[in-house]
Structure formats: structure tokens, C-alpha cells
Scaffold this motif. Structure first.
Motif, PDB file in Angstrom:
ATOM      1  N   GLU A   1      30.575  33.270  49.456  1.00 24.80           N
ATOM      2  CA  GLU A   1      31.323  34.105  48.501  1.00 24.80           C
ATOM      3  C   GLU A   1      31.408  35.542  48.999  1.00 24.80           C
ATOM      4  O   GLU A   1      30.819  35.884  50.014  1.00 24.80           O
TER       5      GLU A   1
ATOM      6  N   HIS B   1      33.116  27.821  34.980  1.00 19.82           N
ATOM      7  CA  HIS B   1      32.327  28.878  34.343  1.00 19.82           C
ATOM      8  C   HIS B   1      31.427  28.317  33.233  1.00 19.82           C
ATOM      9  O   HIS B   1      30.402  28.917  32.915  1.00 19.82           O
TER      10      HIS B   1
ATOM     11  N   ASP C   1      40.541  35.428  39.150  1.00 15.69           N
ATOM     12  CA  ASP C   1      41.093  34.137  38.716  1.00 15.69           C
ATOM     13  C   ASP C   1      41.754  34.288  37.338  1.00 15.69           C
ATOM     14  O   ASP C   1      41.126  34.752  36.390  1.00 15.69           O
TER      15      ASP C   1
ATOM     16  N   ASP D   1      31.695  45.353  36.060  1.00 12.45           N
ATOM     17  CA  ASP D   1      31.264  43.956  36.211  1.00 12.45           C
ATOM     18  C   ASP D   1      32.282  43.319  37.162  1.00 12.45           C
ATOM     19  O   ASP D   1      33.422  43.047  36.781  1.00 12.45           O
TER      20      ASP D   1
END
Ligand SMILES: C[S@@+](CC[C@H](N)C(=O)[O-])C[C@H]1O[C@@H](n2cnc3c(N)ncnc32)[C@H](O)[C@@H]1O
Length: 255
Positions: free
Chosen positions: A111, A9, A63, A38
Motif C-alpha cells: 500500500e 471496509h 475510492d 485522516d
């Protein structure tokens, strides 16, 4: 603001073009401001932008490490709730005015953007909006050095045609993840082709379209059988993949 982050990230955060495109689209949003989701919030950067525009922000992240960072990064904001959950299993109880979902990758193959949006869209108000709004995919013929599917990251290849747009999606529509298209590409030089280059352009809103950046949709290079070509040959390629099922789902053949 200094964000607590994971190494993946952190790379996403360092990609200024990516982050500023989302910042601009969130600032430009016009609509009701009660609730935003989000989806795949990572360490919470986009939720951090959303918190100033919405009464309530719910941020979901699968995650555990990224979730813990987001929880810490957003702890001072009473209007943000961070949840460690797979969006596809989350029990949504309210409809939102805006869904932000940055689970993008080139042509949405690797994804879960499409499966996640197909599920979560039922929890968007009728006049609700999605950021990004959609995607445009282009293809070019190329000669590749590597004969497996890979991303355009410090690799050599030669381009043999102008790009063509082969698909465009508006995320507000229901989208079939099983994608197939018949492409016709015109060569602009003679030589050997053995691949396709796929480039995705992200439509953040009606006014803002961004091309690839290091962590947002780097072009994808896909092998094809080797073929000798002359200038102005028309090359017909059938391209298939399942969006959200990974690059192993990609199939190509001449037709
Ligand atoms: C490309 S990252 C973007 C992170 C963040 N939105 C940002 O823009 O910085 C996508 C994030 O979605 C998360 N994700 C992927 N599939 C998910 C799912 N089914 N449910 C919740 N989160 C998911 C990943 O763990 C990852 O953190």
C-alpha cells in the motif's frame, strides 16, 4: 453508531484489535487540537474518533464508494470535511497538528503509506504528530508449501529460525521507498528452508505497539531458493522491495 460501509471496509471495521488500537492512540494523543488529516479515511471510522478531539478534521479518500459512505457517516459533524481525492494530488492549504494514515500493510510494500506520508508530511506542523508513529519489521526462515508471495491466511509452513528485527521506521523521518537489507538468520533445526516470513509490528505511539491482526498486516510469506540446513547454520539473505510498489517488487537471494 451504525456505519454505512463497503464489504472491504466492513472487514476492516470488524477487526476489533485494529480499530481499538487506533481508538486508543487517538484518545491518547497529546498536542494541539486545531486540525487533523485522516489520509485514506475509508468509510470514516477514524475520522469519527478524531471529530471529538479536533476543531477541524479533513478526511481524504480515493475510492468513490468508500468516500460516499464516509460522507454519509460523517454528515452530522460540522467540523469534518470529507474529500474524494488521491492524497498525492490533493492541494493542501494548511498545516495540521496530527496526520492519521492507515494505509498499512506488511512491511509497507503493497500500500501507499510511505509515498503518501513522504508527500503529506510537508503539511504537518513542526511539532505535529503522526498516527501510527512507525513500524518494526521482523524476518524468520521458513519452509513454505506455496512457492509464491502470499499472506499468512490459513496456510501451512514450518519455522526454522528465531525472528530478527531487520528494519524500523519512524514516520516523522523522510523514508526512501527503495528498501534493501542484508539479513543473517540462524537456523534452530535441520531440514529444508525455502522462504522468509515477514511480520510487522505497528507503533501507534510511544506506548502502544500492536502485532498483526486479520486486517492489519497479516505476516507475509516470501519464497527463497530451496536450501538444506543444519542446526545453527548462519543463512545470509539479501531482501529488496519498493514500499508502495506492490509485492511484485520483492526480490530475495542468498549472498
Ligand atoms: C487500509 S484502508 C483503511 C481505511 C480507514 N483509514 C480505516 O482505518 O478504516 C486504506 C484506505 O486508503 C485509501 N487510499 C489508498 N491510497 C490512497 C490515496 N493515494 N489517496 C487517498 N486514499 C487512498 C483506500 O481506498 C482505503 O480506503
Amino acid at each position: 453508531m451504525k456505519f454505512k460501509t463497503t464489504s472491504y471496509h466492513f472487514d476492516l471495521l470488524k477487526d476489533n484489535d485494529r480499530v481499538s488500537a487506533f481508538f486508543e492512540a487517538i484518545n491518547d494523543y497529546e498536542g494541539n487540537n486545531n486540525l487533523a488529516y485522516d489520509l485514506g479515511c475509508g468509510i470514516g471510522v477514524l475520522s469519527y474518533f478524531l471529530k471529538d478531539h479536533f476543531g477541524e478534521v479533513t478526511s481524504l479518500e480515493i475510492d468513490k464508494k468508500a468516500y460516499c459512505c464516509a460522507k454519509e457517516n460523517l454528515k452530522s459533524f460540522d467540523n469534518v470535511e470529507v474529500v474524494n481525492e488521491d492524497v498525492l494530488k490533493y492541494n493542501f492549504t494548511k498545516k495540521a497538528d496530527l496526520i492519521v494514515c492507515e494505509m498499512l500493510d506488511t512491511a509497507l510494500i503493497d500500500e501507499e503509506e510511505i509515498p503518501v506520508l513522504n508527500y503529506a508530511k510537508q503539511f504537518l506542523k513542526e511539532d505535529g504528530k503522526i498516527i501510527p508513529q512507525g513500524i518494526i519489521n521482523t524476518a524468520e526462515l521458513v519452509n513454505l508449501e506455496r512457492h509464491y508471495v502470499h499472506w499468512d491466511e490459513e496456510v501451512n509452513y514450518e519455522v526454522y529460525s528465531k525472528p530478527i528485527v531487520y528494519s524500523e521506521f519512524n514516520f516523522l523521518n523522510e523514508i526512501n521507498p527503495e528498501f534493501g537489507a542484508y539479513l543473517t538468520l540462524k537456523t534452530d533445526k535441520s531440514g529444508i528452508i525455502n522462504g522468509l516470513k515477514i511480520t510487522s509490528y505497528t507503533k501507534l505511539n510511544d506506548k502502544l505497539i500492536v502485532g498483526p491482526s486479520p486486517m492489519l498486516n497479516p505476516p507475509l510469506l516470501i519464497p527463497l531458493d530451496e536450501k538444506s540446513v543444519n542446526v545453527n547454520d548462519l543463512i545470509n539473505v539479501k531482501l529488496k522491495y519498493i514500499m508502495g510498489n506492490g509485492i511484485e517488487s520483492i526480490r530475495t537471494e542468498y549472498y
